[in-house]
Design a protein around this motif. Structure first.
Motif, PDB file in Angstrom:
ATOM      1  N   ALA A   1      40.604  35.369 -73.807  1.00 18.16           N
ATOM      2  CA  ALA A   1      39.308  35.139 -73.948  1.00 18.16           C
ATOM      3  C   ALA A   1      39.410  34.930 -75.686  1.00 18.16           C
ATOM      4  O   ALA A   1      38.458  34.128 -76.619  1.00 18.16           O
ATOM      5  N   TYR A   2      41.043  35.700 -76.021  1.00 21.83           N
ATOM      6  CA  TYR A   2      41.568  35.539 -77.262  1.00 21.83           C
ATOM      7  C   TYR A   2      41.562  34.186 -78.020  1.00 21.83           C
ATOM      8  O   TYR A   2      41.014  33.190 -78.391  1.00 21.83           O
ATOM      9  N   GLY A   3      41.239  33.548 -76.265  1.00 14.94           N
ATOM     10  CA  GLY A   3      42.086  31.640 -77.166  1.00 14.94           C
ATOM     11  C   GLY A   3      40.568  30.693 -76.792  1.00 14.94           C
ATOM     12  O   GLY A   3      40.950  29.888 -77.941  1.00 14.94           O
ATOM     13  N   ARG A   4      39.606  31.486 -75.786  1.00 11.32           N
ATOM     14  CA  ARG A   4      38.432  30.500 -76.286  1.00 11.32           C
ATOM     15  C   ARG A   4      37.683  31.019 -77.773  1.00 11.32           C
ATOM     16  O   ARG A   4      37.175  30.451 -78.102  1.00 11.32           O
ATOM     17  N   MET A   5      38.314  32.607 -77.816  1.00  7.35           N
ATOM     18  CA  MET A   5      36.992  32.732 -79.064  1.00  7.35           C
ATOM     19  C   MET A   5      38.282  31.892 -80.824  1.00  7.35           C
ATOM     20  O   MET A   5      37.519  31.650 -80.981  1.00  7.35           O
ATOM     21  N   ARG A   6      38.937  31.987 -80.718  1.00  6.91           N
ATOM     22  CA  ARG A   6      39.845  31.440 -81.553  1.00  6.91           C
ATOM     23  C   ARG A   6      39.978  29.863 -81.541  1.00  6.91           C
ATOM     24  O   ARG A   6      39.452  29.772 -82.596  1.00  6.91           O
ATOM     25  N   GLN A   7      39.151  29.246 -80.548  1.00  8.59           N
ATOM     26  CA  GLN A   7      39.204  27.547 -80.526  1.00  8.59           C
ATOM     27  C   GLN A   7      37.298  27.513 -80.837  1.00  8.59           C
ATOM     28  O   GLN A   7      37.669  26.611 -81.626  1.00  8.59           O
ATOM     29  N   ARG A   8      37.094  28.909 -80.601  1.00  9.28           N
ATOM     30  CA  ARG A   8      35.349  28.196 -81.626  1.00  9.28           C
ATOM     31  C   ARG A   8      35.997  28.597 -82.835  1.00  9.28           C
ATOM     32  O   ARG A   8      34.860  28.069 -83.503  1.00  9.28           O
ATOM     33  N   VAL A   9      36.453  29.634 -83.240  1.00  6.63           N
ATOM     34  CA  VAL A   9      36.739  30.149 -84.897  1.00  6.63           C
ATOM     35  C   VAL A   9      37.496  28.877 -85.953  1.00  6.63           C
ATOM     36  O   VAL A   9      36.416  28.648 -86.520  1.00  6.63           O
ATOM     37  N   GLU A  10      38.046  28.568 -84.802  1.00  9.91           N
ATOM     38  CA  GLU A  10      39.025  27.413 -85.575  1.00  9.91           C
ATOM     39  C   GLU A  10      37.566  25.617 -85.980  1.00  9.91           C
ATOM     40  O   GLU A  10      37.378  25.068 -87.077  1.00  9.91           O
ATOM     41  N   ALA A  11      37.420  25.635 -84.955  1.00  7.14           N
ATOM     42  CA  ALA A  11      35.875  24.566 -84.511  1.00  7.14           C
ATOM     43  C   ALA A  11      34.867  25.048 -85.676  1.00  7.14           C
ATOM     44  O   ALA A  11      34.643  23.941 -86.907  1.00  7.14           O
ATOM     45  N   PHE A  12      34.787  26.345 -85.928  1.00  7.42           N
ATOM     46  CA  PHE A  12      33.527  26.267 -87.451  1.00  7.42           C
ATOM     47  C   PHE A  12      34.248  26.413 -88.710  1.00  7.42           C
ATOM     48  O   PHE A  12      33.486  26.503 -89.445  1.00  7.42           O
ATOM     49  N   LEU A  13      35.830  27.480 -88.768  1.00  4.63           N
ATOM     50  CA  LEU A  13      36.297  27.027 -90.010  1.00  4.63           C
ATOM     51  C   LEU A  13      36.113  25.810 -90.396  1.00  4.63           C
ATOM     52  O   LEU A  13      36.203  25.391 -91.990  1.00  4.63           O
ATOM     53  N   ALA A  14      35.804  24.827 -89.397  1.00  2.00           N
ATOM     54  CA  ALA A  14      36.862  23.475 -90.147  1.00  2.00           C
ATOM     55  C   ALA A  14      35.446  22.540 -90.437  1.00  2.00           C
ATOM     56  O   ALA A  14      35.803  21.428 -90.930  1.00  2.00           O
ATOM     57  N   LEU A  15      34.370  23.425 -89.614  1.00  2.00           N
ATOM     58  CA  LEU A  15      33.459  22.667 -90.090  1.00  2.00           C
ATOM     59  C   LEU A  15      33.019  22.560 -92.506  1.00  2.00           C
ATOM     60  O   LEU A  15      33.478  23.318 -92.061  1.00  2.00           O
ATOM     61  N   PRO A  16      32.553  21.349 -92.424  1.00  2.00           N
ATOM     62  CA  PRO A  16      32.177  21.289 -93.600  1.00  2.00           C
ATOM     63  C   PRO A  16      30.843  21.975 -94.073  1.00  2.00           C
ATOM     64  O   PRO A  16      29.905  20.960 -94.654  1.00  2.00           O
ATOM     65  N   LEU A  17      30.853  23.044 -93.874  1.00  2.00           N
ATOM     66  CA  LEU A  17      29.202  23.832 -94.238  1.00  2.00           C
ATOM     67  C   LEU A  17      28.371  23.648 -95.451  1.00  2.00           C
ATOM     68  O   LEU A  17      27.356  23.611 -95.437  1.00  2.00           O
ATOM     69  N   GLY A  18      29.454  23.279 -96.569  1.00  2.00           N
ATOM     70  CA  GLY A  18      28.632  23.582 -97.921  1.00  2.00           C
ATOM     71  C   GLY A  18      28.273  21.795 -97.650  1.00  2.00           C
ATOM     72  O   GLY A  18      27.368  21.798 -98.899  1.00  2.00           O
ATOM     73  N   ARG A  19      28.381  21.575 -97.164  1.00  2.00           N
ATOM     74  CA  ARG A  19      27.541  19.980 -97.626  1.00  2.00           C
ATOM     75  C   ARG A  19      26.306  19.558 -96.126  1.00  2.00           C
ATOM     76  O   ARG A  19      26.119  18.630 -96.114  1.00  2.00           O
ATOM     77  N   MET A  20      26.996  20.801 -95.028  1.00  5.39           N
ATOM     78  CA  MET A  20      25.823  20.973 -94.286  1.00  5.39           C
ATOM     79  C   MET A  20      23.952  21.385 -94.721  1.00  5.39           C
ATOM     80  O   MET A  20      24.247  22.558 -95.453  1.00  5.39           O
TER      81      MET A  20
END
Length: 168
Positions: A129-148
């Motif tokens: 569960a930790y590995g799956r959550m970490r994968q998702r959190v890392e993908a979220f943090l990599a998003l260019p949210l300020g440009r979306m």
């Protein structure tokens, strides 16, 4: 994106998956994000396997507690930018009104609590569960949210939940 964004992870019991999300975003997104977790029917205490795993990986869990999502729906609560459900039952429940109309997403992860018959099996379920959550959190943090825009953010967060390994 210069201001700190607030993220709320929701699960029914607020003892395992939502706690993992909260701690990961606080650690990996430090300075950019502030995360919280809550549940519709909190257990009152975080799962010891979750806390042991996070502590063993060097994360600070001193602030983690199991709490009701009602704490985040009041006038004095922080205004959330993102609300992410991590279990199917919380995703289907009627959530409180979240001031500020945050971007919502569902990142279903199978419940590791009580998943095994032995302590070793339970610890392994939490590692998965930790590995799956970490994968998702890392993908979220990599998003260019300020440009979306908000619609693009909603699509991107939904895609993270749908495409990540172990989506439920």
């Amino acid at each position: 994106m210069t201001d700190i964004k607030d993220v709320l992870f929701l699960c029914t019991g607020n003892s395992a998956r939502s706690v993992l999300g909260e701690v990961l975003v606080n650690e990996l997104g430090k300075g950019r994000f502030r995360a919280y977790s809550a549940g519709s029917q909190p257990t009152g205490t975080p799962n010891p396997f979750a806390i042991d795993l996070l502590n063993g990986l060097g994360y600070d869990t001193s602030y983690v507690r199991s709490k009701s999502w009602d704490e985040f729906s009041g006038a004095d609560a922080p205004v959330m930018d993102y609300v992410i459900t991590v279990c199917s039952s919380a995703a289907g429940e009627t959530c409180p009104y979240w001031p500020g109309a945050p971007v919502g997403a569902h990142w279903g992860i199978p419940d590791p609590a009580g998943a095994g018959e032995t302590e070793a099996e339970n610890r392994e379920a939490f590692r998965v569960a930790y590995g799956r959550m970490r994968q998702r959190v890392e993908a979220f943090l990599a998003l260019p949210l300020g440009r979306m825009n908000l619609a693009e953010q909603k699509v991107a967060l939904a895609k993270i939940g749908a495409e990540s390994e172990g989506a439920a």
